[in-house]
Write an enzyme that holds these catalytic residues in place. Structure first.
Site, mmCIF file in Angstrom:
data_model
loop_
_atom_site.group_PDB
_atom_site.id
_atom_site.type_symbol
_atom_site.label_atom_id
_atom_site.label_comp_id
_atom_site.label_asym_id
_atom_site.label_seq_id
_atom_site.Cartn_x
_atom_site.Cartn_y
_atom_site.Cartn_z
ATOM 1 N NE ARG A 7 -0.366 -0.041 4.940
ATOM 2 C CZ ARG A 7 -0.432 0.673 6.050
ATOM 3 N NH1 ARG A 7 -1.226 1.711 6.119
ATOM 4 N NH2 ARG A 7 0.259 0.326 7.107
ATOM 5 C CB SER A 34 -5.243 3.374 6.002
ATOM 6 O OG SER A 34 -5.497 3.823 7.316
ATOM 7 C CD GLU A 55 -16.777 2.689 1.923
ATOM 8 O OE1 GLU A 55 -18.015 2.609 2.073
ATOM 9 O OE2 GLU A 55 -15.998 3.038 2.832
ATOM 10 C CG PHE A 80 -14.651 -0.721 3.044
ATOM 11 C CD1 PHE A 80 -15.558 -1.422 3.836
ATOM 12 C CD2 PHE A 80 -13.582 -0.092 3.656
ATOM 13 C CE1 PHE A 80 -15.400 -1.484 5.211
ATOM 14 C CE2 PHE A 80 -13.414 -0.151 5.032
ATOM 15 C CZ PHE A 80 -14.317 -0.849 5.812
ATOM 16 C CG HIS A 106 -5.656 -2.001 4.995
ATOM 17 N ND1 HIS A 106 -5.128 -1.004 4.205
ATOM 18 C CD2 HIS A 106 -5.330 -1.678 6.272
ATOM 19 C CE1 HIS A 106 -4.505 -0.124 4.966
ATOM 20 N NE2 HIS A 106 -4.606 -0.510 6.225
ATOM 21 C CG ASP A 114 -8.773 -3.137 12.111
ATOM 22 O OD1 ASP A 114 -8.821 -2.773 13.314
ATOM 23 O OD2 ASP A 114 -8.435 -2.391 11.183
#
Lengths: 313, 282
Positions: A7, A34, A55, A80, A106, A114
């Site tokens: 990322r 993020s 989203e 998402f 992610h 998470d």
């Protein structure tokens, strides 16, 4: 050596390519810190749009920008992007084959703490069944950079699967040149083929060493391009080794291993074993612990390699 | 608007209504009710307002229209044929295999269709994207979008409503085809979105309410929207579902049902009489 998450490499690549390609615009859904699109935002504030925690709107807005000649990178967590906004990706991006790039960070269980609600294990399956959607899954910083380049150069929708966890360098930036639809041969061998994608390429490299220490010859391939998939290379591995192990940080149902198996069963049927998450949701824990819990490890690739070798005719 | 112009538009609108009936009857499926309710809005946009050229459908400077309520495809196709983007002959293939006229509009198959729609709630976001691109490129084209009043039950509409206001998209004008009916019944009984004017106002929009079948009111509203700076405009157009065909008007059953041969015949006769009455006037 410093570890870099894909990322992070994605954010850096966008900022770099943004200089050359003035049509690139980046959209995020309140996760720019993020997804690391923040790096682009700082450099090109006018070409960055935060859509907020929305989203569905993110994806369809990107579609509208694409109809006007922009190259939008719609960025958010994989869960998402591919999950919550699936209908928007399918109907407003995939169906009209618009030039939208989806940066999905992610992905997989390695986001760790998470837990299941944020650990996307179905996105490869969901994205690869959308007609015309390109699905990319880089393994390190250099291959992420190359995937972003391929996405820009390809006219049409592209899904780029990215991870949160820092990973070691496999390739040197500038030395790696990816082609759409092509895998990367890391080494050739004759006893077993290991095809891996994303984070699992790192485990596959370790597994290949472990197997070689036992005198087993491994044909090792990194597959950053899940769709279109490298049929020729898969068949070459199959013919050389007669058995294959796939490795992915994804549900084994419908994912990368399934994609490889689809190619094999129609062209050159040989035994395949898949390393992945076995039709389960994720759980919270430290990334390394979660990966071990789901046996997304080099040791498991070694076990599966030995099993699949016994299945050879 | 002068009388002659209005009369001309009314004639075009009547022709478009006929085409909606013919397309759906020939296909044996489709959505006549919500197509008939939006006729004046699209007729005005395509025959008065929008800068579009059927000979150059991809002109970067063109105004954009997004049919968010994609099931009103017979309306869009009729307008595109009347305007010359597609041939009238093609309309006969509506919803048939090998035809480019899909049940819901496909931008890759039909020139003049700016966005593939059908899954409700997505068109406003797409229009936002187009309006953002215009701002980025410093181009002065405008973006229009037609929303259904049932459609605004989709949560994404309100995400997009926020975005349009947040990014001050004053080059965007939305129309709400407020005919009060959706497949399962009255919108207020299925899931009331009312009061829609207050909701959009609260979301930061400029709101105009009109009779959606009155060309003068449509013109005034569109022109007013162009003067509004710093915020998007929604024109809430009160319309009648099935407008123009007596037995279809305000009948929920005509949302997604095509007329049979006899019904189509009856509808076309009514519309022909309306057309002839207009001819007498001018």
């Amino acid at each position: 050596m410093a570890k870099i998450a894909t990322r992070e490499a994605y954010g850096q690549a966008l900022a770099e390519f943004g200089e050359v390609y003035k049509d690139i615009v980046v959209l995020d859904a309140d996760l720019s810190k993020s997804t690391r699109t923040e790096i682009f935002k700082k450099k090109f504030p006018d070409r960055f749009f935060n859509i907020g925690i929305a989203e569905q709107d993110l994806m369809a807005t990107a579609a509208g920008l694409a109809t006007c000649g922009k190259i939008p990178f719609a960025s958010t967590f994989a869960v998402f992007a591919a999950g919550r906004a699936y209908d928007q990706v399918r109907n407003s991006i995939g169906y009209p084959h618009l030039n939208v790039k989806i940066g999905a960070s992610h992905a997989g269980v390695s986001i760790g703490e998470d837990g299941a609600s944020h650990q996307m294990l179905e996105d490869i399956a969901l994205m690869r069944v959308i007609p015309g959607m390109v699905v990319l899954s880089p393994s390190d910083a250099a291959s992420t950079y190359e995937c972003v380049r391929l996405a820009i150069e390809h006219e049409g929708p592209v899904y780029i699967r990215l991870g949160r966890l820092g990973v070691e360098e496999i390739y040197k930036k500038g030395e790696l040149k990816l082609e759409l639809g092509k895998g990367i041969v890391l080494q050739k061998g004759t006893d077993v083929g290991i095809l891996a994608t994303g984070l699992m390429v790192h485990e596959a490299i370790k597994a290949a060493k472990m197997l070689q220490d036992e005198g087993i010859s491994v044909y090792l391939v990194d597959m950053p391009c899940i769709k279109p998939i490298d049929i020729d290379l898969i068949l070459d591995v199959a013919k050389m080794t007669g058995c294959i192990v796939t490795a992915e940080e994804h549900n084994i149902l419908g994912g990368f291993g399934s994609a490889v198996s689809e190619v094999l069963i129609q062209n050159y049927p040989i035994p395949v074993k898949m390393v992945g998450v076995n039709d389960e949701f994720g759980r919270s824990g430290k990334p390394e612990d979660v990966l071990k819990y789901y046996r997304l490890t080099a040791e498991e690739i070694v076990n599966k390699a030995k099993e699949v070798m016994k299945m050879k005719k | 608007m002068d009388k002659a112009k209005e009369l001309e538009l009314k004639k075009i609108a009547t022709e478009i209504r006929k085409s909606i009936i013919i397309q759906t009857a020939e296909a044996g499926s489709g959505h006549p009710g919500g197509s008939l309710s939006g006729v004046e809005i699209l007729t005005y946009l395509y025959f008065v307002e929008m800068n579009i050229d059927p000979k150059n459908p991809k002109d970067p400077k063109r105004d954009r229209f997004v049919l968010s309520k994609g099931h009103a495809s017979p309306l869009l196709y009729a307008v595109l044929a009347e305007k010359g983007f597609i041939s009238k002959e093609e309309l006969k293939g509506f919803r048939q295999i090998y035809s480019s006229l899909q049940g819901h509009p496909d931008m890759k198959k039909v020139p003049g269709v700016e966005m593939s729609t059908g899954s409700l709630g997505q068109g406003l976001s797409v229009a936002n994207g187009m309006a953002l691109a215009a701002k980025l490129d410093k181009k002065d084209y405008r973006v229009y979008v037609l929303l259904g009043d049932g459609e605004i039950q989709e949560g994404q509409i309100w995400e997009a409503a926020m975005t349009a206001a947040h990014y001050k998209l004053d080059n965007l004008t939305a129309f709400l085809d407020h005919n009060g009916l959706q497949i399962d019944g009255k919108i207020t009984e299925v899931m009331s979105p009312e009061p829609v004017d207050e909701k959009f106002r609260a979301f930061g929009w400029h709101v105009i309410k009109i009779d959606g079948h009155d060309f003068n009111q449509i013109e005034k509203a569109v022109n007013e929207a162009k003067t509004i700076k710093g915020k998007p405009t929604i024109i809430i157009a009160e319309t009648v579902k099935g407008k123009g065909v007596s037995f279809m008007e305000n009948e929920v059953g005509w949302h997604g049902t095509a007329p049979n041969k006899e019904q189509a015949q009856k509808a076309l006769e009514e519309l022909q009489k309306q057309y002839e009455a207009l001819e007498v006037q001018g």
